[in-house]
Design an enzyme around this catalytic site. Structure first.
Site, PDB file in Angstrom:
ATOM      1  N   PHE A 373     -22.726  55.330 -17.852  1.00  0.00           N
ATOM      2  CA  PHE A 373     -22.729  56.293 -16.754  1.00  0.00           C
ATOM      3  C   PHE A 373     -21.691  56.001 -15.668  1.00  0.00           C
ATOM      4  O   PHE A 373     -21.928  56.252 -14.483  1.00  0.00           O
ATOM      5  CB  PHE A 373     -24.133  56.388 -16.120  1.00  0.00           C
ATOM      6  N   CYS A 374     -20.528  55.507 -16.060  1.00  0.00           N
ATOM      7  CA  CYS A 374     -19.477  55.171 -15.099  1.00  0.00           C
ATOM      8  C   CYS A 374     -20.007  54.265 -13.996  1.00  0.00           C
ATOM      9  O   CYS A 374     -19.653  54.400 -12.824  1.00  0.00           O
ATOM     10  CB  CYS A 374     -18.868  56.440 -14.488  1.00  0.00           C
ATOM     11  N   ALA A 375     -20.880  53.331 -14.397  1.00  0.00           N
ATOM     12  CA  ALA A 375     -21.443  52.357 -13.453  1.00  0.00           C
ATOM     13  C   ALA A 375     -21.659  51.049 -14.210  1.00  0.00           C
ATOM     14  O   ALA A 375     -22.762  50.505 -14.240  1.00  0.00           O
ATOM     15  CB  ALA A 375     -22.748  52.875 -12.869  1.00  0.00           C
TER      16      ALA A 375
END
Length: 457
Positions: A373-375
């Protein structure tokens, strides 16, 4: 632009009524030959357009023209449309009267504009989306590890700012795109301002779910994306104090950003306009700005009451029912209870998250997201760096959607997928996949080019 020319549609009929979205009754095929109403639980990545937003864009299209210097009637209409959109967005985020509204492509682009303007080191938390973590990598950037409670996190931020008081900006998310946990923005602002640092709030995940209050929080800057708040027409926004933006190198050099250009021998020089035009080089996305403004107008009367009530009911129902799914583990950052958006990330026993997501889609017509999740730093903390599944609810989510997801997860936990799957181009996909060809892409579902690992905000 006059009301008679481009009347704004009635976006909501009452403050307790949720506006409809495009595709609310969309039906999708399953691998067993049936079709079902699409259960969209991927709102944290991108939202569909509100009906009224799509209608407004269609109404504006015949008048589309150049802006700012065109003498034609459509040019004057579009100039008015663009500048009125700034005012609508400013009202929605409760900006100060002298704040600047810069239209961008999305949140990432908005942070890029601000990154060119910050005159000193930037401090972030390690729970941030990559858009915030990576925006400052060419300048001074320090990352603070969030604690297991909100209080511990605030203490860690306070300690970092006290130990190294040269920070110019603290950039922080309003709500986690992984866990939905909401941070205390006003407290972060107070701590940062006491240390002499300004604050930028990444409101991409908060804007569709809770009231934004730039002036009330005392924050200095705010960024968000239209595609997160039911206006997926390619526009985002940076709102905040003008002084840094007026002094910054233009985000993109080009027409519209300059007052004059001169040529002297082999070199050129320019006199740049102040913000917002200084950072809006090139022809602006008028339709995107109009769509974003229309979404803000639609959400304004319901964002304090109807939207949070809808989400809390469904979010509580989802978390309560997930607790009964064998082997399912919900990811949380904080040990202590905090307010949350209706976003939940989880793992399901030993089943690969990509397989879970593929089976939910192919066998049940449920759209979720899998990955990191781009995290990535946050997933390293919460799940050892491994992928997870994320379900994120929105305006078109119904109780039956929550129940359908939980029922499907129970079935997966008991029996596993009922179709055959394999990794195709880096993604889990049904094999074979008998669903019809996509009429727009011209390729079979699951056969697109491989995506980077952890892709998707």
């Amino acid at each position: 632009m006059t009301a008679a020319l481009l009347p704004v549609p009635s976006l909501v009929t009452a403050t307790d009524t949720l506006p409809r979205v495009v595709g609310d009754e969309l039906r999708v095929p399953l691998v067993d030959g049936r079709s079902v109403r699409y259960c969209d639980l991927d709102s944290a990545a991108s939202t569909p357009a509100l009906d009224a937003v799509a209608a407004h864009v269609a109404e504006v299209l015949p008048y589309l023209g150049s802006v700012h210097r065109g003498a034609g009637y459509t040019s004057r209409v579009c100039t008015s449309l663009l500048e009125n959109a700034r005012a609508d967005v400013g009202r929605f985020v409760r900006a100060r009267a002298d704040d600047c509204v810069v239209f961008t492509r999305n949140t990432t682009d908005a942070l890029g504009v601000l990154a060119r303007a910050v005159p000193g080191p930037v401090v972030t938390l390690d729970l941030e989306h990559h858009a915030t973590l990576l925006a400052w990598r060419h300048g001074g950037h320090r990352v603070v590890r969030a604690g297991r409670t909100v209080a511990d996190t605030l203490d860690a931020l306070r300690a970092e700012l006290a130990a190294r008081p040269d920070a110019a900006l603290v950039a922080v998310t309003g709500a986690s795109n992984v866990t939905g946990e909401i941070l205390p923005v006003a407290e972060i602002v107070a701590i940062s301002h006491a240390a002499g640092a300004r604050v930028c709030v990444d409101a991409a995940q908060l804007a569709p779910h809770r009231r934004l209050d730039l002036a009330g929080w005392g924050a200095d800057y705010l960024v968000l994306s239209g595609h997160k708040i039911y206006a997926p027409y390619g526009a985002g926004v940076l709102v905040g104090r003008r002084d840094w933006l007026d002094a910054a190198t233009p985000h993109q050099a080009g027409g519209g950003a300059v007052r004059s250009v001169t040529v002297d021998g082999d070199s050129t020089s320019a006199e740049w306009l102040p913000a917002p035009q200084r950072h809006e080089g090139g022809t602006p996305n008028v339709l995107g700005a109009a769509a974003l403004a229309a979404a803000c107008r639609a959400l304004e009367p319901i964002i304090d009451d109807a939207v949070p009530a809808h989400e809390r009911d469904l979010g509580d129902r989802l978390r309560d029912e997930l607790a009964g799914v064998p082997g399912l583990r919900v990811l949380s950052l904080f040990d202590s209870p905090v307010d949350r958006t209706a976003t939940v990330s989880f793992t399901l026993g030993d089943l690969p998250p990509g397989l879970v997501a593929a089976a939910l889609s192919a066998e049940h017509g449920i759209g979720v997201r899998d990955g990191r999740f781009c995290a990535h730093p946050l997933l390293e903390r919460l799940n050892g760096g491994a992928d997870a599944v994320r379900a994120s609810l929105g305006l078109r989510t119904r109780e039956s959607d929550v129940d359908r997801l939980v029922s499907a997860l129970h079935a997966l936990a008991r029996r596993g997928p009922q179709w055959t799957y394999a990794i195709v181009d880096g993604r889990w996909a049904p094999t074979p996949d008998p669903r019809p060809l996509d009429p727009f892409a011209g390729t079979r579902s699951g056969s697109d080019a491989p995506l980077p690992p952890g892709c998707g905000g």
